[in-house]
Scaffold this active site. Sequence first.
Site, PDB file in Angstrom:
ATOM      1  N   HIS A 106       0.903  -1.350  -0.122  1.00 27.77           N
ATOM      2  CA  HIS A 106       0.156   0.130   0.148  1.00 27.77           C
ATOM      3  C   HIS A 106       0.793   1.211  -0.070  1.00 27.77           C
ATOM      4  CE1 HIS A 106       0.772   0.740   4.451  1.00 27.77           C
ATOM      5  NE2 HIS A 106       0.795  -0.757   4.434  1.00 27.77           N
ATOM      6  N   ASP A 107       0.420   2.237  -0.742  1.00 23.62           N
ATOM      7  CA  ASP A 107       1.046   3.472  -0.950  1.00 23.62           C
ATOM      8  C   ASP A 107       2.470   3.757  -1.336  1.00 23.62           C
ATOM      9  OD1 ASP A 107      -1.268   4.974   0.668  1.00 23.62           O
ATOM     10  OD2 ASP A 107      -0.534   3.482   2.326  1.00 23.62           O
ATOM     11  N   GLY A 124       4.965  -0.955   2.904  1.00 25.32           N
ATOM     12  CA  GLY A 124       4.171   0.380   2.560  1.00 25.32           C
ATOM     13  C   GLY A 124       4.958   1.508   2.558  1.00 25.32           C
TER      14      GLY A 124
END
Length: 248
Positions: A106-107, A124
């Site tokens: 994520h991200d 992340g």
Amino acid sequence: MGTNVVVGPFSIVGPEVKLGDGCRLISHVRMSGDTTVGKNNVFYSFSSIGENPQDISYKGEPTRVEIGDHNTIREYVTIRKGTVKENGLTSVGSHNLIMCYVHLAHDVVLGNHNIIVNAVNMAGHVRIENNVTVGGGSGVIQFVTVGEGAYIGAYSTIDRDIPPFCTAYGNRIKLKGINIVGLRRRGHSRETITVLVDFFRTMEASALSPRAFVKNEKLASEFISDPLVKKMVDFIGRSEIGLAPFAK
């Protein structure tokens, strides 16, 4: 879906997915969530794009994945959507080769013209700039940034920022030198590369930390007019988690 999109057998494309012209899903590809894909991307078998992040704080918020143009995404690649802890976006640029079993958490923000070799795992909030090669089996710890034109050796553990144009390797990661081969391939002159190498070696030999070195105008003034050195200096100055140490 755009024009000339090919969705191969046993592939699943969710209702929120947007596929640009010329994309090909070879077979057994799963795309879900709010995922936007540009033009002429190829996704190989068992890649999974846009699933929920592997983050225990995620509570179903509307986050997304964006992918640019002309990327090759090989077998078993996983790209997870973002979280609200940042801006809700996992982003992949254009002209990247992402090899088998790579995980983008994520991200993550992946720039352009990168080669991410087999079995690289990115945690992340990782940032990979442009023209970077990350060697196979490497792991990138959360919030790390790898600068433009860097080359990471295989099976490295990257727990600190890597400045632009550097080579680095090891567990834990250490700075080896300047990515001369990569710079030559991108058309930089011998003179420009020599200035960058001299700057790196001078900084390495200094008793000061890299951050203190680049803030010392007297020490850095000899090199700072060079545009590649300027990029490295700017990167070092804004690093938040610190730089990888020099190899002994």
